[in-house]
Design a protein around this motif. Structure first.
Motif, PDB file in Angstrom:
ATOM      1  N   PRO A  69      -2.751  -0.047  -0.613  1.00  0.00           N
ATOM      2  CA  PRO A  69      -2.586  -0.106   1.415  1.00  0.00           C
ATOM      3  C   PRO A  69      -0.955   1.097   1.748  1.00  0.00           C
ATOM      4  O   PRO A  69      -0.544   1.382   0.697  1.00  0.00           O
ATOM      5  CB  PRO A  69      -1.996  -1.448   0.896  1.00  0.00           C
ATOM      6  CG  PRO A  69      -1.444  -1.168  -0.398  1.00  0.00           C
ATOM      7  CD  PRO A  69      -2.690  -0.634  -1.505  1.00  0.00           C
TER       8      PRO A  69
ATOM      9  N   ASN B 246      -7.762   2.111  -2.082  1.00  0.00           N
ATOM     10  CA  ASN B 246      -7.265   0.927  -2.833  1.00  0.00           C
ATOM     11  C   ASN B 246      -5.966   0.357  -2.528  1.00  0.00           C
ATOM     12  O   ASN B 246      -5.531  -0.766  -3.031  1.00  0.00           O
ATOM     13  CB  ASN B 246      -7.902   0.197  -3.601  1.00  0.00           C
ATOM     14  CG  ASN B 246     -10.162  -0.183  -3.298  1.00  0.00           C
ATOM     15  OD1 ASN B 246      -9.654  -0.138  -2.170  1.00  0.00           O
ATOM     16  ND2 ASN B 246     -10.915  -0.258  -3.867  1.00  0.00           N
TER      17      ASN B 246
ATOM     18  N   ASP C 235     -10.636  -3.503  -8.407  1.00  0.00           N
ATOM     19  CA  ASP C 235      -9.495  -2.471  -7.984  1.00  0.00           C
ATOM     20  C   ASP C 235      -8.664  -2.727  -6.840  1.00  0.00           C
ATOM     21  O   ASP C 235      -8.339  -1.458  -5.848  1.00  0.00           O
ATOM     22  CB  ASP C 235      -9.420  -1.080  -8.187  1.00  0.00           C
ATOM     23  CG  ASP C 235     -10.524  -0.345  -7.357  1.00  0.00           C
ATOM     24  OD1 ASP C 235     -11.439  -1.970  -6.451  1.00  0.00           O
ATOM     25  OD2 ASP C 235     -10.736   0.722  -7.426  1.00  0.00           O
TER      26      ASP C 235
ATOM     27  N   ASP D  45      -1.995  -8.413   1.331  1.00  0.00           N
ATOM     28  CA  ASP D  45      -2.898  -8.078   1.893  1.00  0.00           C
ATOM     29  C   ASP D  45      -3.908  -9.304   2.294  1.00  0.00           C
ATOM     30  O   ASP D  45      -4.511  -9.856   3.418  1.00  0.00           O
ATOM     31  CB  ASP D  45      -4.115  -6.944   1.345  1.00  0.00           C
ATOM     32  CG  ASP D  45      -3.564  -5.374   1.590  1.00  0.00           C
ATOM     33  OD1 ASP D  45      -2.850  -5.117   1.159  1.00  0.00           O
ATOM     34  OD2 ASP D  45      -4.238  -5.154   3.031  1.00  0.00           O
TER      35      ASP D  45
ATOM     36  N   TYR E 281      -6.352   1.522   4.104  1.00  0.00           N
ATOM     37  CA  TYR E 281      -6.883   1.367   2.547  1.00  0.00           C
ATOM     38  C   TYR E 281      -6.606   2.960   2.326  1.00  0.00           C
ATOM     39  O   TYR E 281      -7.587   3.382   2.486  1.00  0.00           O
ATOM     40  CB  TYR E 281      -7.682   0.889   1.708  1.00  0.00           C
ATOM     41  CG  TYR E 281      -7.095  -0.762   2.155  1.00  0.00           C
ATOM     42  CD1 TYR E 281      -5.866  -1.056   2.139  1.00  0.00           C
ATOM     43  CD2 TYR E 281      -8.594  -1.273   1.206  1.00  0.00           C
ATOM     44  CE1 TYR E 281      -5.840  -2.710   1.944  1.00  0.00           C
ATOM     45  CE2 TYR E 281      -8.337  -2.984   1.078  1.00  0.00           C
ATOM     46  CZ  TYR E 281      -7.390  -3.263   1.844  1.00  0.00           C
ATOM     47  OH  TYR E 281      -6.591  -4.436   1.787  1.00  0.00           O
TER      48      TYR E 281
ATOM     49  N   PRO F 299      -5.701  -3.722  -3.565  1.00  0.00           N
ATOM     50  CA  PRO F 299      -4.408  -2.934  -3.452  1.00  0.00           C
ATOM     51  C   PRO F 299      -3.545  -4.698  -3.999  1.00  0.00           C
ATOM     52  O   PRO F 299      -2.570  -4.016  -4.610  1.00  0.00           O
ATOM     53  CB  PRO F 299      -4.076  -3.383  -1.856  1.00  0.00           C
ATOM     54  CG  PRO F 299      -5.136  -4.074  -1.694  1.00  0.00           C
ATOM     55  CD  PRO F 299      -6.190  -4.038  -2.338  1.00  0.00           C
TER      56      PRO F 299
END
Lengths: 394, 264
Positions: A245, A243, B61, A33, A240, B63
């Motif tokens: 993806p 969190n 936390d 990301d 997300y 990705p």
């Protein structure tokens, strides 16, 4: 000499910013990301100001070098005859890639890639990529709108080798499916072409909608806009979920291409090609170290061969990356499939391999590929290959 | 005859240079006086620039985090290593600004010096909203470590620094010669239980927060919150901390200072 640099991750940015490859890459060269935002910011840190007084010192000569010598062993069997498999083991030669990137001034940066292949006395040099980027046009540092022009690749979901394999994914091929077995007519979508595109990543749409609208032409290092011109439109959304993806996208590549008969170069015909693709990328929500990538493409070629045959093709890719040790050891597997029923074509390819970072810039690579190619009545060939190499980046 | 490819590329580059010299559009980021407004604007940039690692909620936390060897900081805890304040205290605004600007060397945190200073201050304002510690009046006032006058590097001073290094048992983690290979190094963990690498003091590129000897002195004075590296403010005098800092900084140049080897 065919130049196939299979490294698109460069140590220049890591050196420039004093960080590691994995700031931008999940498994090089697949962008994570942060890397996507870095790319959408014209190869600058996301949020970067165009103020030249705030720039990071890029050194006197922003140049990086990647070398990837490897040994390749191949076994090819023609299933239409009873002949035994042909085996050969070769040293790939010293394959180098020179990269340079930096800022030309406020809002302007460039990226250039020059592969150099050395095999015995044979040396091949090519300006593979040379693009200029006008970034942050809206001036808010959020990567919404940029322009780029030069010799470059469209921002397809899965460029060649993105799932690490040395083989090109079928989904990025623009092959008109010539009945003649030749590389001449194989057009890889991710091979840089001359083009002009608007692109960006909209952080206002969930965690980022990457978009590109571009006009492309030419093939490889030839400027031949009259013979190949196309439009590329790509959308790729990231969301997300806790969190983790989730990405999915849609892309279109279409245009016309003048094709020369591989056996009789004076024979030409114009093919009209359309490719529509959907893609998805999943990451496991627990460890976030297991990725699954997939793309499905429907294609239509109006004149796939000199006889004027049309070809509807179905092309698909599914692959996985597994991060075993962060920033050190990862593995991949990939399955490609391409079928054009009207032409009796069915190709399958399976890849697997590993990468191990002995040092941040020294990587051991190993992989194996099984490729099956069938064209009814003309070709039935199986090729198995294995690769062992060491990648150096400076 | 120059190949057409090269001519076109040269033309494109020349055009870019010419355009690059023109006045850029004015950055619309305005000076925002109000802290809450700064934080609100900072949130936009945080989610764009920082959330891939630190996560949308700042818990470290994001990705990318699971794929990094050095885990991103959990900003909701309000525990910062790189500070100019006394051990256990919150960082100053400028401490956070400095970390954003300089990055954390040897980790995946790049220096965000390219961001407009106003944007960096917006990020500081937003990062502070992620931990309730910053709004707790009991956390203030902050006791900022003052940098006393540096001591010159002398053979006698280095020998003194060496003695302090041994007396404070720095070798337990950092090793006899400062290479980060002390007997306790494999068992060092941070407050969250993650393994912590003991810095190889002989390798300048291994220093996370120090780019000069004054930074080393500051770290000896503040300690690093959340990891086993303590503050020596109460156990060493100013001069002793300077001797130790000079010695540790000189470990990078052990060829230049052969006398500073390990315990002979």
């Amino acid at each position: 000499m065919l130049i196939t640099v299979d490294v698109r991750a460069i140590p220049l940015f890591a050196r420039k910013y004093g960080t590691t490859c994995f700031t931008c890459h999940t498994t090089p060269p697949l962008l994570n990301d942060f890397g996507r935002r870095f790319q959408a910011s014209g190869f600058q840190l996301p949020g970067a100001s165009a103020d030249p007084t705030a720039q990071v010192d890029q050194g006197p000569f922003p140049l990086a070098l990647v070398a990837h010598p490897k040994i390749v062993t191949t076994s090819t069997k023609n299933n239409l005859s009873d002949s035994s498999a042909v085996r050969k083991t070769i040293f790939s030669g010293i394959e180098l890639a020179l990269f340079s990137t930096g800022q030309l001034g406020p809002h302007f940066s460039y990226f250039a890639e020059t592969p150099v292949a050395i095999a015995g006395s044979d040396v091949g040099i090519d300006v593979l990529t040379a693009e200029v980027i006008w970034s942050d046009i809206l001036g808010d540092g959020l990567g919404n709108l940029n322009l780029r022009f030069g010799k470059m690749s469209p921002l397809v979901a899965y460029p060649a080798n993105v799932i690490l394999s040395n083989a090109d994914p079928f989904v990025t091929s623009y092959a008109p499916f010539s009945m003649v077995d030749s590389e001449v007519n194989t057009f890889i979508l991710t091979d840089p072409m001359f083009g002009l595109s608007a692109f960006g990543l909209l952080p206002q749409v969930f965690e980022g909608l990457r978009w590109e609208v571009g006009l492309y032409g030419g093939n490889l290092s030839e400027i031949d806009l009259g013979k190949n011109r196309a439009v590329f439109v790509g959308l790729d959304q990231t969301i997300y979920l806790d969190n983790t993806p989730l990405r999915f996208g849609l892309s279109y590549f279409g245009g016309t291409q003048t094709i020369a008969d591989a056996l009789t170069p004076t024979v030409h015909w114009d093919n009209a090609t359309n490719r529509v693709a959907v893609n998805i990328e999943l990451t496991d929500p627990w460890l976030k170290r297991f990725q699954l990538c997939g793309e499905f493409v429907r294609g239509f070629d109006a004149k796939a061969d000199s006889s004027g045959h049309t070809a509807n093709s179905t092309i698909a890719l599914i692959g996985t990356n597994i991060i075993i040790l962060p920033e050190r050891f990862y593995a991949f597997a990939r399955l490609d499939y391409a079928e054009a029923k009207e032409l009796g074509i069915l190709n399958r390819q399976f890849d697997l391999g590993i990468r191990y970072h002995v040092l941040p810039n020294v990587v051991l690579s190993a992989g194996a590929t099984q490729l099956d190619e069938r064209r009814i009545g003309l070709l039935d060939r199986s090729t198995t290959s294995a690769v062992l190499g060491v990648l150096f980046g400076f | 005859m120059i190949p057409l490819t090269i001519r076109v590329v040269a033309l494109l580059l020349a055009g870019a240079f010419a355009l690059g010299g023109t006045t850029r559009p004015k950055n619309p980021v305005q000076v925002v006086e109000n802290e809450a407004d700064r934080a609100a604007r900072g949130k936009v940039y945080f989610e764009w620039s920082c959330s891939p690692c630190h996560g949308v909620g700042g818990k470290g936390d994001g990705p990318i985090a699971a794929n990094l060897r050095n885990l991103p900081r959990d900003l909701t805890l309000g525990v910062y290593k790189n500070r100019s304040t006394a051990s256990g205290q919150l960082p100053t605004d400028y401490d956070i600004y400095r970390t954003i600007t300089a990055g954390v060397h040897t980790s995946s945190m790049p220096p965000f010096a390219q961001l407009d200073p106003k944007v960096r201050w917006m990020l500081v304002a937003y990062v502070k909203t992620l931990s309730t510690r910053f709004s707790d009046s009991e956390e203030y006032p902050l006791d900022t470590v003052k940098l006393s006058k540096p001591l010159p590097v002398t053979p006698a001073g280095l020998a003194q620094g060496r003695k302090i290094y041994v007396a404070m048992k720095c070798y337990d983690c950092h090793g006899n010669f400062g290479r980060g290979d002390g007997p306790a190094a494999p068992t060092q963990h941070d407050d969250a239980g993650h393994y912590v690498v003991s810095t190889d003091l002989t390798n300048r590129s291994a220093y996370k927060f120090a780019s000069n000897v004054s930074d080393v002195y500051r770290i000896f004075s503040t300690g690093l919150n959340g990891v086993p590296m303590p503050s020596y403010t109460n156990s060493l005098s100013d001069d002793e901390r300077w001797h130790l800092a000079n010695y540790v900084w000189a470990l990078q140049n052990h060829e230049q200072y052969p006398a500073i080897g390990g315990i002979q």
